[in-house]
Scaffold this motif. Structure first.
Motif, PDB file in Angstrom:
ATOM      1  N   UNK A  64      74.042  23.969  46.789  1.00 54.73           N
ATOM      2  CA  UNK A  64      72.682  24.510  46.773  1.00 54.73           C
ATOM      3  C   UNK A  64      72.596  25.765  47.635  1.00 54.73           C
ATOM      4  N   UNK A  65      73.163  25.719  48.842  1.00 60.79           N
ATOM      5  CA  UNK A  65      73.165  26.905  49.696  1.00 60.79           C
ATOM      6  C   UNK A  65      74.007  28.014  49.094  1.00 60.79           C
TER       7      UNK A  65
ATOM      8  N   UNK B 279      69.519  28.066  46.412  1.00 61.27           N
ATOM      9  CA  UNK B 279      68.385  27.257  45.955  1.00 61.27           C
ATOM     10  C   UNK B 279      68.098  26.176  46.993  1.00 61.27           C
ATOM     11  N   UNK B 280      66.864  25.625  47.031  1.00 67.48           N
ATOM     12  CA  UNK B 280      66.490  24.698  48.097  1.00 67.48           C
ATOM     13  C   UNK B 280      67.069  23.301  47.956  1.00 67.48           C
TER      14      UNK B 280
ATOM     15  N   UNK C  64      69.423  21.482  50.448  1.00 69.26           N
ATOM     16  CA  UNK C  64      70.521  22.396  50.755  1.00 69.26           C
ATOM     17  C   UNK C  64      70.930  22.288  52.224  1.00 69.26           C
ATOM     18  N   UNK C  65      72.218  22.448  52.478  1.00 60.63           N
ATOM     19  CA  UNK C  65      72.741  22.516  53.847  1.00 60.63           C
ATOM     20  C   UNK C  65      73.405  23.873  54.016  1.00 60.63           C
ATOM     21  N   UNK C  66      72.995  24.592  55.048  1.00 55.80           N
ATOM     22  CA  UNK C  66      73.627  25.870  55.352  1.00 55.80           C
ATOM     23  C   UNK C  66      74.250  25.794  56.744  1.00 55.80           C
ATOM     24  N   UNK C  67      75.550  25.538  56.827  1.00 51.58           N
ATOM     25  CA  UNK C  67      76.202  25.468  58.138  1.00 51.58           C
ATOM     26  C   UNK C  67      76.130  26.817  58.857  1.00 51.58           C
TER      27      UNK C  67
ATOM     28  N   UNK D 262      78.078  28.854  54.210  1.00 56.56           N
ATOM     29  CA  UNK D 262      77.888  29.031  55.655  1.00 56.56           C
ATOM     30  C   UNK D 262      77.393  30.432  56.003  1.00 56.56           C
ATOM     31  N   UNK D 263      76.738  30.514  57.147  1.00 51.73           N
ATOM     32  CA  UNK D 263      76.327  31.825  57.658  1.00 51.73           C
ATOM     33  C   UNK D 263      77.539  32.657  58.052  1.00 51.73           C
TER      34      UNK D 263
END
Length: 264
Positions: A106-107, A111-112, A142-145, A176-177
């Motif tokens: 998702x990330x 999308x959420x 969503x998971x955004x590390x 990830x960021x």
């Protein structure tokens, strides 16, 4: 950059996406995080956690984990994780492998949430308010590390890294960021221009920084270069059953930088 400089980019409290022991784990980077006394880290298993997480937990670096499992494989349970859960000193967000993959996808796609098939008969959704059940479909948030961390076989002059068939690492890097990578060997040129290598490459677009770390996955393995040191992992599992044994292991194998094949 050096491995120590990579570790210095990771602040306390960061959410780290870590691969399982059978994938490509940046163990040298994990050891540097312990040496710099990182605190309050949150770990995401992609999709499960292993030795790297157990070391960080035992060293007091971790506040929370989200994972489908924490295991040392053939060496048995992860002893420092087990004790931390039993003592209540560690927060655990139970998940399942498809849900974690979907959350990262998702990330990756911006999308959420991502729909997955219902986890029939499971109590997991009851304990995950961020997951929404809609009939037979589960909507996973969503998971955004903050950081994806892994070890690669090669990095090239263009900044790309090669992970082969470990596509979960590509998903984590995309989600990830920042992605921080240690690598075994440097290659000349641009691997994306090689038809055979390109499918296993994570583009430099997604790699913030990389550090040369020969045998940087030890005591875990690097396919095609060296295998996992099963004797060492088994001896770790035995030593880490007690806090005293774990501390002795840290002092000998983590706090004192060294490279070897197995503990004495």
């Amino acid at each position: 950059m050096t491995v120590e400089e990579l570790a210095g980019r990771i602040p306390d409290g960061a959410l780290l996406a870590l691969p399982p022991d059978y994938s490509l784990v940046a163990m040298d980077l994990i050891r540097f995080l312990i040496r710099r006394k990182s605190r309050g880290l949150r770990l995401l298993g992609v999709p499960i956690l292993g030795l790297s997480a157990d070391l960080l937990i035992g060293a007091g670096c971790v506040a929370e984990v989200e994972t489908s499992a924490v295991s040392l494989g053939e060496a048995g349970l992860a002893p420092r994780f087990t004790e931390a859960v039993e003592s209540g000193s560690l927060k655990v967000r139970d998940a399942t492998c498809p849900a974690i993959h979907a959350a990262l996808q998702a990330s990756e796609k911006g999308v959420p949430f991502m729909p997955v098939g219902s986890i029939a008969g499971s109590d997991l959704p009851k304990n995950r308010p961020d997951w929404k059940q809609d009939g037979e479909i589960l909507q996973v948030a969503a998971i955004r590390p903050d950081f994806a961390l892994f070890h690669a076989r090669w990095a090239d002059e263009a900044g790309n890294v090669w992970i082969g068939r470990r596509r979960e690492l590509a998903t984590a890097a995309h989600a990830a960021r920042e992605t921080l990578v240690t690598f075994e060997e440097r290659r000349e040129g641009d691997m994306l221009e090689d038809e055979l290598l390109a499918p296993g490459v994570v583009s430099s677009v997604y790699v913030r920084a990389a550090a040369h770390a020969p045998r940087g996955a030890w005591p875990l393995g690097m396919p095609g270069v060296y295998g996992a040191d099963d004797v060492h992992v088994s001896q770790y599992a035995k030593a880490a059953r007690t806090r005293e044994g774990f501390q002795r292991y840290l002092e000998e194998w983590v706090l004192t930088p060294r490279k070897s094949s197995s503990p004495a």
